[in-house]
Design a protein around this motif. Structure first.
Motif, PDB file in Angstrom:
ATOM      1  N   VAL A 234       0.842  -1.187   0.000  1.00  0.00           N
ATOM      2  CA  VAL A 234       0.000   0.000   0.000  1.00  0.00           C
ATOM      3  C   VAL A 234       0.883   1.246   0.000  1.00  0.00           C
ATOM      4  CG1 VAL A 234      -1.753   1.257   1.283  1.00  0.00           C
ATOM      5  CG2 VAL A 234      -1.710  -1.230   1.362  1.00  0.00           C
ATOM      6  N   ASN A 235       0.692   2.090  -0.991  1.00  0.00           N
ATOM      7  CA  ASN A 235       1.374   3.379  -0.996  1.00  0.00           C
ATOM      8  C   ASN A 235       0.381   4.460  -0.602  1.00  0.00           C
ATOM      9  OD1 ASN A 235       3.921   2.382  -2.120  1.00  0.00           O
ATOM     10  ND2 ASN A 235       2.663   1.951  -3.917  1.00  0.00           N
ATOM     11  N   ASP A 390       9.969  -4.196   5.145  1.00  0.00           N
ATOM     12  CA  ASP A 390      11.022  -3.194   4.975  1.00  0.00           C
ATOM     13  C   ASP A 390      10.605  -1.935   5.731  1.00  0.00           C
ATOM     14  OD1 ASP A 390      13.103  -1.621   4.245  1.00  0.00           O
ATOM     15  OD2 ASP A 390      12.523  -1.410   2.144  1.00  0.00           O
ATOM     16  N   ILE A 391      10.617  -2.063   7.050  1.00  0.00           N
ATOM     17  CA  ILE A 391      10.147  -0.973   7.910  1.00  0.00           C
ATOM     18  C   ILE A 391      11.044  -0.938   9.137  1.00  0.00           C
ATOM     19  CG2 ILE A 391       8.319  -0.552   9.626  1.00  0.00           C
ATOM     20  CD1 ILE A 391       6.306  -0.934   7.391  1.00  0.00           C
ATOM     21  N   TYR A 392      11.368   0.256   9.611  1.00  0.00           N
ATOM     22  CA  TYR A 392      12.149   0.401  10.840  1.00  0.00           C
ATOM     23  C   TYR A 392      11.212   0.671  12.002  1.00  0.00           C
ATOM     24  CZ  TYR A 392      16.374   0.339   8.119  1.00  0.00           C
ATOM     25  OH  TYR A 392      17.391  -0.064   7.305  1.00  0.00           O
ATOM     26  N   GLN A 395      12.074   3.427  14.779  1.00  0.00           N
ATOM     27  CA  GLN A 395      12.030   4.781  14.252  1.00  0.00           C
ATOM     28  C   GLN A 395      10.585   5.206  13.972  1.00  0.00           C
ATOM     29  OE1 GLN A 395      14.378   2.542  13.524  1.00  0.00           O
ATOM     30  NE2 GLN A 395      16.131   3.657  14.314  1.00  0.00           N
ATOM     31  N   LYS A 398       8.996   6.082  17.245  1.00  0.00           N
ATOM     32  CA  LYS A 398       9.443   7.388  17.729  1.00  0.00           C
ATOM     33  C   LYS A 398       8.780   8.513  16.932  1.00  0.00           C
ATOM     34  CE  LYS A 398      13.786   6.052  19.886  1.00  0.00           C
ATOM     35  NZ  LYS A 398      15.261   6.016  19.805  1.00  0.00           N
ATOM     36  N   MET A 407       7.066  12.029   8.690  1.00  0.00           N
ATOM     37  CA  MET A 407       8.000  10.939   8.975  1.00  0.00           C
ATOM     38  C   MET A 407       7.233   9.618   9.104  1.00  0.00           C
ATOM     39  SD  MET A 407      11.145  10.944   9.026  1.00  0.00           S
ATOM     40  CE  MET A 407      12.445   9.793   9.316  1.00  0.00           C
ATOM     41  N   ASN A 410       6.564   8.419   5.692  1.00  0.00           N
ATOM     42  CA  ASN A 410       7.784   7.923   5.071  1.00  0.00           C
ATOM     43  C   ASN A 410       8.211   6.569   5.623  1.00  0.00           C
ATOM     44  OD1 ASN A 410       8.148  10.019   3.340  1.00  0.00           O
ATOM     45  ND2 ASN A 410       9.398  11.224   4.749  1.00  0.00           N
ATOM     46  N   LEU A 411       7.960   6.371   6.910  1.00  0.00           N
ATOM     47  CA  LEU A 411       8.432   5.139   7.542  1.00  0.00           C
ATOM     48  C   LEU A 411       7.416   4.010   7.445  1.00  0.00           C
ATOM     49  CD1 LEU A 411      10.238   6.657  10.639  1.00  0.00           C
ATOM     50  CD2 LEU A 411      11.282   5.570   8.661  1.00  0.00           C
ATOM     51  N   GLY A 412       6.289   4.242   6.777  1.00  0.00           N
ATOM     52  CA  GLY A 412       5.401   3.124   6.467  1.00  0.00           C
ATOM     53  C   GLY A 412       4.188   2.955   7.353  1.00  0.00           C
ATOM     54  N   GLU A 415       1.212   0.929   6.069  1.00  0.00           N
ATOM     55  CA  GLU A 415       1.304  -0.511   5.836  1.00  0.00           C
ATOM     56  C   GLU A 415       1.133  -1.357   7.089  1.00  0.00           C
ATOM     57  OE1 GLU A 415       4.254  -1.771   2.982  1.00  0.00           O
ATOM     58  OE2 GLU A 415       4.910   0.303   2.833  1.00  0.00           O
TER      59      GLU A 415
ATOM     60  N   ILE B 371      18.114   4.970   7.100  1.00  0.00           N
ATOM     61  CA  ILE B 371      16.653   5.044   7.072  1.00  0.00           C
ATOM     62  C   ILE B 371      16.183   5.752   5.804  1.00  0.00           C
ATOM     63  CG2 ILE B 371      14.672   6.107   8.214  1.00  0.00           C
ATOM     64  CD1 ILE B 371      16.248   5.507  10.844  1.00  0.00           C
ATOM     65  N   SER B 374      15.688   3.442   3.062  1.00  0.00           N
ATOM     66  CA  SER B 374      14.416   2.702   3.135  1.00  0.00           C
ATOM     67  C   SER B 374      13.269   3.577   2.649  1.00  0.00           C
ATOM     68  CB  SER B 374      14.164   2.251   4.576  1.00  0.00           C
ATOM     69  OG  SER B 374      12.805   1.967   4.789  1.00  0.00           O
ATOM     70  N   ILE B 375      13.318   4.846   3.047  1.00  0.00           N
ATOM     71  CA  ILE B 375      12.267   5.771   2.609  1.00  0.00           C
ATOM     72  C   ILE B 375      12.296   5.907   1.087  1.00  0.00           C
ATOM     73  CG2 ILE B 375      11.587   8.211   2.664  1.00  0.00           C
ATOM     74  CD1 ILE B 375      12.528   8.245   5.602  1.00  0.00           C
ATOM     75  N   ARG B 378      10.692   3.093  -0.614  1.00  0.00           N
ATOM     76  CA  ARG B 378       9.232   3.178  -0.551  1.00  0.00           C
ATOM     77  C   ARG B 378       8.714   4.165  -1.602  1.00  0.00           C
ATOM     78  NH1 ARG B 378       8.805   2.978   4.422  1.00  0.00           N
ATOM     79  NH2 ARG B 378       8.075   0.839   4.463  1.00  0.00           N
ATOM     80  N   ARG B 381       8.883   2.793  -5.132  1.00  0.00           N
ATOM     81  CA  ARG B 381       7.813   1.847  -5.390  1.00  0.00           C
ATOM     82  C   ARG B 381       6.630   2.562  -6.032  1.00  0.00           C
ATOM     83  NH1 ARG B 381       6.493  -0.856   0.118  1.00  0.00           N
ATOM     84  NH2 ARG B 381       4.798   0.616   0.128  1.00  0.00           N
ATOM     85  N   VAL B 382       6.295   3.724  -5.510  1.00  0.00           N
ATOM     86  CA  VAL B 382       5.169   4.488  -6.052  1.00  0.00           C
ATOM     87  C   VAL B 382       5.474   4.872  -7.484  1.00  0.00           C
ATOM     88  CG1 VAL B 382       3.703   6.483  -5.724  1.00  0.00           C
ATOM     89  CG2 VAL B 382       4.755   5.383  -3.753  1.00  0.00           C
TER      90      VAL B 382
END
Lengths: 450, 391
Positions: A234-235, A390-392, A395, A398, A407, A410-412, A415, B371, B374-375, B378, B381-382
Motif C-alpha cells: 500500500v502506498n 522493509d520498515i524500521y 524509528q 518514535k 515521517m 515515510n516510515l510506512g 502498511e 533510514i 528505506s524511505i 518506498r 515503489r510508487v
C-alpha cells in the motif's frame, strides 16, 4: 505454479495448549454480545434499546460517520442489556437468543453475483465489516475502489486454529461462493493467501480470477499486513481490502441461503484449558457455553483471540467479531524474588539471556505478568528481527510519539497495524506499550487525512 | 523471603503518594523491584510479555565484565609487586588488586546511583538500570592511581551532564563511561597520561625497583621505544601496565563471547570495529613511513583499550547506531579512527576513547542515511507503479 514467499523474520511463542484436531460439536449459547470495541475507529449509534426484539440479521447499531455500515444481530431474540463503559462508551449490546427466525435477504444464484449485488447484500445484512482495509486496519469504506482484495487463509499467531482442519469440517461451497463474490469487488480478481504446503488450494484453485499465494515462516507470516506488503504494498493514497477466509464463508452462506448466520469454527486453546479442541459457534456467542467446565480452576485470563492481539473478556464474555480462537492463560499478579537474576530454565524468552534458550522445543505455560517495569527505548535491533517488512519499527514508533506526520508516512504507517508489531511489544525489554502507540499513530493519520 | 515481602507490603503505603516518605518513592520502588519482580500484569496489548527486561540485560553485561574485572585485579597486584621488586603469588596479587579496585567500584556506584535516584525522584520515574553497567565500566577504564575524589567528580560529570540533562538512560548522546574518562583525561591530563599512573603506588614513587618504568605499550610506541614492547603474547594475556580492566584481551574475548551468545551485545559493531582496525592497520603497514606504522597491524588489537572499547564501549545500544546496517558502518569507522588517532596523532597515545565519542556524535547521522534509503525504496515503489500503470 504459485510461488511460496518464505519469511525468515518473526518468532513463534511456544505456548502449551494448542487445540487438538477434534470437533467437540456445537456450542449453543443463550447470550450473544456484539461489541463496538471490536472495530477500531468506530463511533456507534444505537438503533435498539434494552428490551427491543430483533431477528437474526436485524440492525443493532450503525457507524455514525458512515451510516450505510450497519452492525446486526447474529441471532433472533431480545436485547437484554447495553453495557457502557467510561463516558458512556458502548461496550457491548447483549442479546438473549429465542428461536431461530432470521431476516430473509433472498437467495442469490451464481450468475446473479455482481459487484452491486454483493455490496448490497454485505451492507444490508451487517456483514460488510468483515472487509477491512489497509491503510489503518479499519472497516473498509464501501465507496472506495481497492487496488486489490486479499483473503487470509491461515493464522500464524500463538496457538492459532488450523485452517486446513476448519475447512475439512466446513461446507466448502460457502467458501467458494464467498470467494467468487468478493472477487467481484476487485474487477474479478482476488488474492487468497495460504500456508505453505496447505492442501486448501485444491478446493479453490479453479475459482475464476483467484490467485493463490503461499507463505512460510514464523509468526507474523499469517498477518494480512505482511501478505499485502510482500505482494501488493500500500502506498500513499491507495487502498487494499482484506478479509478472513472463515468470514468469507459467512458471505457465501448469505448468498446461497439468504440468511445472516455467522457460524464459525473456533479453537479453544491455552495452558489452562483441560481439553483444547474446536467448537462450532455463532459469532458473538458467550464463551461460557463451551469454556465453563473445560478450564482448570484458578485465577485465569480469558482472551477472545490470541495472546498477542486478543481482547480480554470475562469468563462469560463474548467471542469477538473477527476472532476464531479463545485462549485461557493464568494471570501473573505475583511478586517474584530476584526474578531477573535466576538462571531461568523455565523462563521462555526471545532473547538468549535465559537458560531456557537451550531447550528449543519445550512448550511453556506463560502468564500475564509484565516481568519488569516500563523504561525508555534502550536495546536496539530486536524489533527488526520479528517484523518481516522493509520498515524500521523503532524509528516509526518514535515518529508516532513525536507526532511527526510526514515521517510516519515515510516510515510506512500506511502498511502496518497493531497486530504486525505485536511481537515487538511482546519481546520489548523496556515493556513499551507498542500496540497502543501504533493505534495512536493510525488514529492521528485518520484525523490528519480527513 | 515471605517475611521480607510482608515488610515491604507494610512499608509501601508510607512511600506511596500521600505517604510520609512519598519523596522517596522512586528509591523505594527501585529497591523493591530490585528484590522482587513487580506483580504488575498486562493491561492492554499483548497479554504475555517476555521474561527479559533491562535488569536482565544489564546483568548479562556485568557478567561479561567479570573476567576483565578478575584479571584486572590480578594484574594490578602483579604490576604493583613488580614495581617494588617483590615476587608475589597469584592470590597475593589478586588480593592486592581487588582491594585497590573495590573503593573505585564503591565510589562509582555511590555517586552515580545517588544521582540517578535523585533524578528519578525529580522526574517521578522508576529508577533506570543503565548505571549498573556504567558504574562498573568506569573503574575498569581508569588508571589505578587516580585519586578517588577525581573519580567521584568524573562520575558526577558523566551522569549529570552526560545523561540526566538529556533525559536519563536511553536519551543520552555520549557513552557516559567514556565521558567520565574523557573528563579526567582533559581536566587532569597528568593523571591519565605518562608512565606512572598505570601501576598502583608508582605515582607516590616509594621503594620502586630499579629499571621499572610502568610505561604502557602505547606510550612506548609514541616515544619511539618500540623495541622495548612486551611480546604479543604478554599483551594478549594482559600482564602489562594499562587501565584496570583493559589489558587482558583474553578476558575481554570471554566477555565478548557472553555478549554475543546472549545477543545482548551487537556482534556487528564488534566485528565492525575490528574490521576497521584491521583495514587501517594494514594501510599503515603498507605505507610504513615510520617505525610505529611498521608495527604489524595485529599488535594494535592487543595494545591499549582497543579490544575493551570494541566489546564494551562501542556496543552501548543507546549511543551506537540503531539500525543494523548502521552498526556495521559505525563500528568500522570507530576501528579506523582509533588506529588513525593512535598512530598519526602524537598528542593522544590512545585513540579508542576519542574515536567512540566522536562516532557517538555521528551515529544518528549514519542512521539517518540508512533510514533514508528505506524511505527512498518506498517512494520509488510508487514511481515504478505509476510508470507501469501509464503503459
Amino acid at each position: 505454479m504459485p510461488r511460496t514467499i518464505k519469511l525468515k523474520k518473526g518468532f513463534d511463542i511456544r505456548l502449551k495448549g494448542v487445540a487438538g484436531k477434534k470437533m467437540a460439536g456445537s456450542a449453543e449459547p443463550d447470550l450473544f454480545g456484539v461489541k463496538p470495541i471490536d472495530f477500531p475507529g468506530l463511533t456507534p449509534k444505537l438503533n435498539v434499546k434494552e428490551g427491543s426484539e430483533v431477528l437474526a440479521g436485524a440492525i443493532l447499531f450503525h457507524d455514525k460517520h458512515r451510516p450505510e455500515i450497519i452492525y446486526t444481530s447474529p441471532v433472533n431474540g431480545r436485547v437484554v442489556s447495553i453495557e457502557r463503559g467510561e463516558r458512556r462508551k458502548i461496550l457491548e449490546v447483549v442479546i438473549e437468543k429465542r428461536g431461530n427466525e432470521a431476516i430473509d435477504f433472498g437467495k442469490t444464484r451464481h450468475e446473479e453475483i455482481t459487484e452491486e449485488r454483493v455490496k448490497e447484500s454485505l451492507l444490508a445484512s451487517g456483514l460488510w465489516p468483515i472487509i477491512r482495509q489497509r491503510p489503518y486496519h479499519i472497516v473498509a469504506n464501501p465507496h472506495d475502489i481497492p487496488k486489490s482484495v486479499f483473503v487470509t487463509g491461515f493464522d500464524s499467531s500463538p496457538l492459532s486454529p488450523d485452517y486446513d482442519f476448519i475447512l475439512e469440517n466446513s461446507n466448502i461451497s460457502h467458501y467458494r461462493t464467498g470467494l467468487y463474490a468478493l472477487s467481484k469487488l476487485a474487477n474479478g480478481r482476488i488474492n487468497l493467501v495460504l500456508k505453505e504446503k496447505s492442501g486448501a488450494g485444491s478446493y479453490f484453485s479453479d475459482i475464476p480470477g483467484i490467485e493463490i499465494h503461499y507463505f512460510s515462516g514464523p509468526h507474523p507470516s499469517g498477518n494480512p499486513g505482511i501478505h499485502i506488503h510482500h505482494i501488493d504494498p500500500v502506498n500513499k493514497g491507495e487502498v487494499v481490502w482484506f478479509a478472513n477466509l472463515q468470514d468469507v464463508s459467512i458471505l457465501g452462506r448469505l448468498l446461497e441461503e439468504g440468511i445472516y448466520k455467522p457460524e464459525k469454527i473456533v479453537a479453544l486453546t491455552g495452558s489452562e484449558v483441560i481439553n483444547p479442541q474446536y467448537y462450532r459457534i455463532l459469532s458473538g456467542g458467550s464463551v461460557a457455553s463451551f469454556v465453563a467446565d473445560n478450564v482448570r480452576p484458578g485465577n485465569n485470563r480469558y482472551i477472545s483471540g490470541n495472546v498477542l492481539t486478543g481482547t480480554r473478556i470475562r469468563s462469560d464474555g463474548y467471542l469477538g467479531y473477527y476472532d476464531s480462537q479463545v485462549t485461557v492463560i493464568p494471570e501473573g499478579n505475583y511478586h517474584e524474588f530476584f526474578g531477573w537474576a535466576t538462571p531461568g530454565i523455565g523462563k521462555f524468552s526471545f532473547s538468549r539471556t535465559f537458560l531456557s534458550s537451550l531447550f528449543p522445543r519445550k512448550e511453556y505455560r506463560l502468564d500475564t505478568n509484565l516481568h519488569g517495569g516500563e523504561r525508555a527505548f534502550v536495546v536496539t535491533g530486536q524489533y527488526e528481527k520479528v517484523l518481516p517488512m522493509d520498515i524500521y519499527p523503532m524509528q516509526l514508533l518514535k515518529a508516532i510519539l513525536a507526532e511527526d506526520i510526514e515521517m510516519m508516512e515515510n516510515l510506512g504507517i500506511y502498511e502496518v497495524a497493531e497486530e504486525d508489531l505485536a511481537l515487538c511489544e511482546y519481546l520489548c525489554p523496556s515493556k513499551i506499550e507498542i500496540q497502543s502507540i501504533v493505534r495512536k499513530g493510525i488514529d492521528l493519520m485518520i484525523k490528519e487525512m480527513s | 523471603m515471605n517475611s521480607l515481602r510482608k515488610t515491604l507490603d507494610k512499608l509501601k503505603p508510607h512511600f506511596s503518594k500521600g505517604g510520609r516518605f512519598s519523596k522517596l518513592q522512586s528509591v523505594f520502588d527501585g529497591m523493591e523491584s530490585f528484590m522482587f519482580v513487580p506483580d504488575k500484569v498486562t493491561f492492554s496489548g499483548s497479554h504475555i510479555r517476555d521474561y527479559t527486561d533491562l535488569k536482565r540485560t544489564m546483568t548479562i553485561v556485568i557478567i561479561a565484565l567479570l573476567p576483565a574485572l578478575l584479571f584486572g585485579s590480578y594484574n594490578t597486584g602483579l604490576q604493583h609487586f613488580r614495581s617494588v621488586g617483590i615476587e608475589s603469588g597469584i592470590f597475593q596479587s589478586f588480593g592486592y588488586g581487588f582491594l585497590r579496585i573495590l573503593p573505585f567500584i564503591i565510589v562509582s556506584y555511590l555517586v552515580g546511583l545517588g544521582i540517578e535516584f535523585i533524578a528519578a525522584q525529580i522526574r517521578g520515574h522508576e529508577i533506570n538500570e543503565g548505571y549498573l553497567v556504567t558504574g562498573l565500566l568506569i573503574p575498569l577504564i581508569m588508571p589505578i592511581d587516580v585519586p578517588l575524589w577525581m573519580l567521584a567528580l568524573a562520575v558526577a560529570f558523566a551522569v549529570i551532564l552526560g545523561k540526566e540533562v538529556f533525559g536519563g538512560t536511553g536519551m543520552n548522546t555520549f557513552n557516559p563511561a567514556l565521558l567520565a574518562r574523557a573528563f579526567v583525561f582533559f581536566s587532569y591530563p597528568g593523571w591519565m597520561t605518562g608512565d606512572t599512573v598505570w601501576t598502583a603506588g608508582l605515582t607516590a614513587g616509594k621503594n620502586i625497583a630499579d629499571g621499572f618504568s610502568g610505561a604502557t605499550p602505547l606510550s612506548l610506541c609514541v616515544t619511539g621505544e618500540i623495541s622495548r614492547l612486551p611480546s604479543f603474547m604478554e599483551m594478549f594475556v594482559g600482564t602489562i601496565p594499562g587501565s584496570f580492566g583493559e589489558t587482558s584481551v583474553i578476558a575481554i574475548l570471554i566477555g565478548a563471547a557472553v555478549l554475543i551468545a546472549t545477543g545482548v551485545g551487537s556482534w556487528k559493531i564488534m566485528a565492525g570495529v575490528f574490521g576497521g582496525g584491521l583495514a587501517m592497520g594494514l594501510l599503515l603497514n603498507a605505507i610504513s613511513a615510520n617505525e610505529y606504522m611498521h608495527l604489524p597491524f595485529y599488535y594494535q588489537f592487543v595494545m591499549g583499550g582497543f579490544a575493551f572499547g570494541a566489546v564494551f564501549m562501542a556496543t552501548d545500544p543507546v549511543t551506537a547506531a540503531q539500525t543494523e546496517k548502521g552498526k556495521w558502518i559505525y563500528g568500522f569507522l570507530i576501528g579506523v579512527l582509533s588506529i588513525l588517532i593512535r598512530v598519526l596523532n602524537p598528542a593522544y597515545p590512545e585513540g579508542v576513547m576519542l574515536a567512540i565519542l566522536l562516532m557517538n556524535v555521528f551515529a544518528p547521522l549514519i542512521d539517518y542515511f540508512v533510514i533514508q534509503s528505506s524511505i527512498n525504496r518506498r517512494l520509488k515503489r510508487v514511481k515504478v507503479e505509476i510508470k507501469t500503470s501509464v503503459k
